[in-house]
Design an enzyme around this catalytic site. Structure first.
Site, PDB file in Angstrom:
ATOM      1  N   GLY A   1     -38.633  42.639   5.754  1.00 56.79           N
ATOM      2  CA  GLY A   1     -37.773  43.804   5.532  1.00 56.79           C
ATOM      3  C   GLY A   1     -36.341  43.304   5.349  1.00 56.79           C
ATOM      4  N   ARG A   2     -35.393  44.215   5.637  1.00 53.87           N
ATOM      5  CA  ARG A   2     -33.986  43.850   5.421  1.00 53.87           C
ATOM      6  C   ARG A   2     -33.582  42.607   6.217  1.00 53.87           C
ATOM      7  NH1 ARG A   2     -33.860  49.164   6.483  1.00 53.87           N
ATOM      8  NH2 ARG A   2     -33.283  50.593   4.835  1.00 53.87           N
ATOM      9  N   ILE A   3     -33.926  42.616   7.531  1.00 52.82           N
ATOM     10  CA  ILE A   3     -33.454  41.501   8.370  1.00 52.82           C
ATOM     11  C   ILE A   3     -34.206  40.219   8.006  1.00 52.82           C
ATOM     12  CG2 ILE A   3     -33.157  40.693  10.756  1.00 52.82           C
ATOM     13  CD1 ILE A   3     -32.916  43.667  11.592  1.00 52.82           C
TER      14      ILE A   3
ATOM     15  N   THR B   1     -36.330  38.367  17.486  1.00 55.58           N
ATOM     16  CA  THR B   1     -35.190  39.301  17.598  1.00 55.58           C
ATOM     17  C   THR B   1     -35.643  40.710  17.229  1.00 55.58           C
ATOM     18  OG1 THR B   1     -34.568  38.756  15.319  1.00 55.58           O
ATOM     19  CG2 THR B   1     -33.378  37.602  17.065  1.00 55.58           C
TER      20      THR B   1
ATOM     21  N   ARG C   1     -38.935  43.079  18.483  1.00 55.69           N
ATOM     22  CA  ARG C   1     -39.243  43.827  19.697  1.00 55.69           C
ATOM     23  C   ARG C   1     -40.132  42.923  20.556  1.00 55.69           C
ATOM     24  NH1 ARG C   1     -35.499  46.486  18.775  1.00 55.69           N
ATOM     25  NH2 ARG C   1     -35.344  48.741  18.472  1.00 55.69           N
TER      26      ARG C   1
ATOM     27  N   GLU D   1     -37.558  45.436  29.387  1.00 60.91           N
ATOM     28  CA  GLU D   1     -36.120  45.119  29.427  1.00 60.91           C
ATOM     29  C   GLU D   1     -35.449  46.009  30.445  1.00 60.91           C
ATOM     30  OE1 GLU D   1     -34.398  45.272  25.495  1.00 60.91           O
ATOM     31  OE2 GLU D   1     -35.890  43.917  24.665  1.00 60.91           O
TER      32      GLU D   1
ATOM     33  N   HIS E   1     -30.891  40.992  24.563  1.00 60.78           N
ATOM     34  CA  HIS E   1     -30.984  41.960  23.461  1.00 60.78           C
ATOM     35  C   HIS E   1     -29.597  42.252  22.862  1.00 60.78           C
ATOM     36  CE1 HIS E   1     -33.671  45.369  21.757  1.00 60.78           C
ATOM     37  NE2 HIS E   1     -32.819  44.936  20.835  1.00 60.78           N
TER      38      HIS E   1
HETATM   39  C1  DGY Z   1     -32.161  47.908  16.832  1.00 55.69           C
HETATM   40  O1  DGY Z   1     -31.233  48.509  16.267  1.00 55.69           O
HETATM   41  O2  DGY Z   1     -33.338  48.268  16.723  1.00 55.69           O
HETATM   42  C2  DGY Z   1     -31.796  46.698  17.622  1.00 55.69           C
HETATM   43  O3  DGY Z   1     -32.816  46.206  18.373  1.00 55.69           O
HETATM   44  C3  DGY Z   1     -30.554  46.925  18.459  1.00 55.69           C
HETATM   45  O4  DGY Z   1     -29.503  46.864  17.618  1.00 55.69           O
END
Ligand code: DGY
Length: 324
Positions: free
Chosen positions: A155-157, A235, A237, A266, A285
């Site tokens: 996806g974007r990230i 990074t 979930r 968390e 996080h």
């Molecule tokens: C999100 O936006 O889903 C991140 O985990 C926190 O910025």
């Protein structure tokens, strides 16, 4: 004037904008979220809810908010919200995609680099006064340049992480529910099934949302496929990874290291087995935690909320079916 509940202090400029349009009830405690019972009590009579990923907006909370029309999540991920229950009630659910892409990709790279080159371990070593001399075998890690990066979820990230890998001269594999030929052409990334990606990658970075399909996507079997020199970065979930399996893989050195920003539970409680592993970099996080990005997220969450309350289509609506 509509009344909204905001579950944590966010950027003051965004709160000011919100206050100019609606009546705001703010949970003022910056680091402690409202409990489930407090959430249920504070949403009674509100038409809008601006919440965080720490707030479980389940069917009970939605039922308690009998006037609720819009839930605006201050996050791109919205696995904390029972979207089906909201949709059933005709409540709009919104998120903050896009604004945190580059910031989160930067942090994924920070984790990847720190885990591969043992940066936090090396700092702990120095601060503990253990550094006696430059030494050929001291704190050896693994090269990043020229290696193979596997991205799970393009996806974007995921794409932003892949773009950064070009500067490191890496081959990039990706796994995604559907192949993305246009991104392959743009970024020179190659599609692989998950097992192939895990076998061939020196670094595996997770960028998939948490859904019933991705829960524990990386478990003991998948970790066993990875190279003993490989690094896992999460990074996305926490629950995308089976934590117990990861702890065993790290302790038994089945993989070299991990870099984690997210956890199944968390905050990570004191005494958690991950804290005993020296080959894992642990962050609380903070993927999107830059001053500029958090301010943009706050404004986006406010814009979504105001638009929905005015009866307009919010710019980032995750359940458009409520409008039909
Ligand atoms: C999100 O936006 O889903 C991140 O985990 C926190 O910025």
């Amino acid at each position: 004037m509509s009344r909204v509940f905001v579950t944590r202090p966010i950027a003051e400029s965004a709160l000011a904008k919100l206050r100019s349009e609606v009546e705001v009830d703010l949970w003022a405690e910056p680091e402690v979220p409202p409990s489930h019972a407090e959430l249920c009590a504070r949403v009674v009579g509100v038409e809008g809810l601006l919440c965080l990923l720490t707030d479980p907006i389940d069917a009970e909370v939605i039922a308690a908010a009998e006037k609720l029309r819009v839930i605006s999540n201050y996050a791109v991920g919205y696995d904390n919200i029972d979207v089906a229950a909201a949709t059933q009630r005709g409540v709009m659910v919104c998120n903050t995609p896009g604004v945190l892409t580059e910031t989160t990709a930067d942090l994924a790279w920070a984790l990847l680099t720190a885990a591969a080159r043992r940066i936090t371990e090396a700092e702990r070593y120095l601060r503990a006064g253990r550094w006696r001399s430059w030494s050929p075998e001291l704190l050896l890690g693994h090269d990043i340049h020229g290696r193979v990066l596997g991205i799970v979820g393009l996806g974007r990230i995921g794409r932003a992480v892949a773009r950064r890998a070009r500067g490191f001269g890496m081959r990039v594999l990706y796994h995604n529910p559907s192949p993305k030929p246009e991104v392959e052409r743009e970024l020179g990334v190659e599609y692989a099934d998950l097992d192939t990606l895990l076998r061939e990658s020196d670094f595996v970075s997770l960028h998939t949302p948490l859904t019933e399909n991705t829960r524990h996507l990386i478990g003991a079997r998948e970790l066993a496929l990875m190279k003993p020199t490989a690094v896992l970065v999460n990074t996305a979930r926490g629950a995308v990874v089976d934590t117990e399996a990861l702890v065993s893989a790290l302790k038994e050195r089945k993989i070299f290291a991990a870099g984690l920003d997210v956890y199944e539970g968390e905050p990570l409680p004191p005494g958690h087995p991950l804290l005993e592993c020296d080959n894992v970099v642990l962050l609380p996080h903070i993927g999107s935690a830059s001053v500029a990005t958090r301010e943009r997220m706050a404004h986006m969450a406010v814009e979504n909320l105001i638009a929905g309350l005015k009866g307009e289509r919010p710019p980032h609506l995750v359940n458009p079916e409520v409008l039909s």
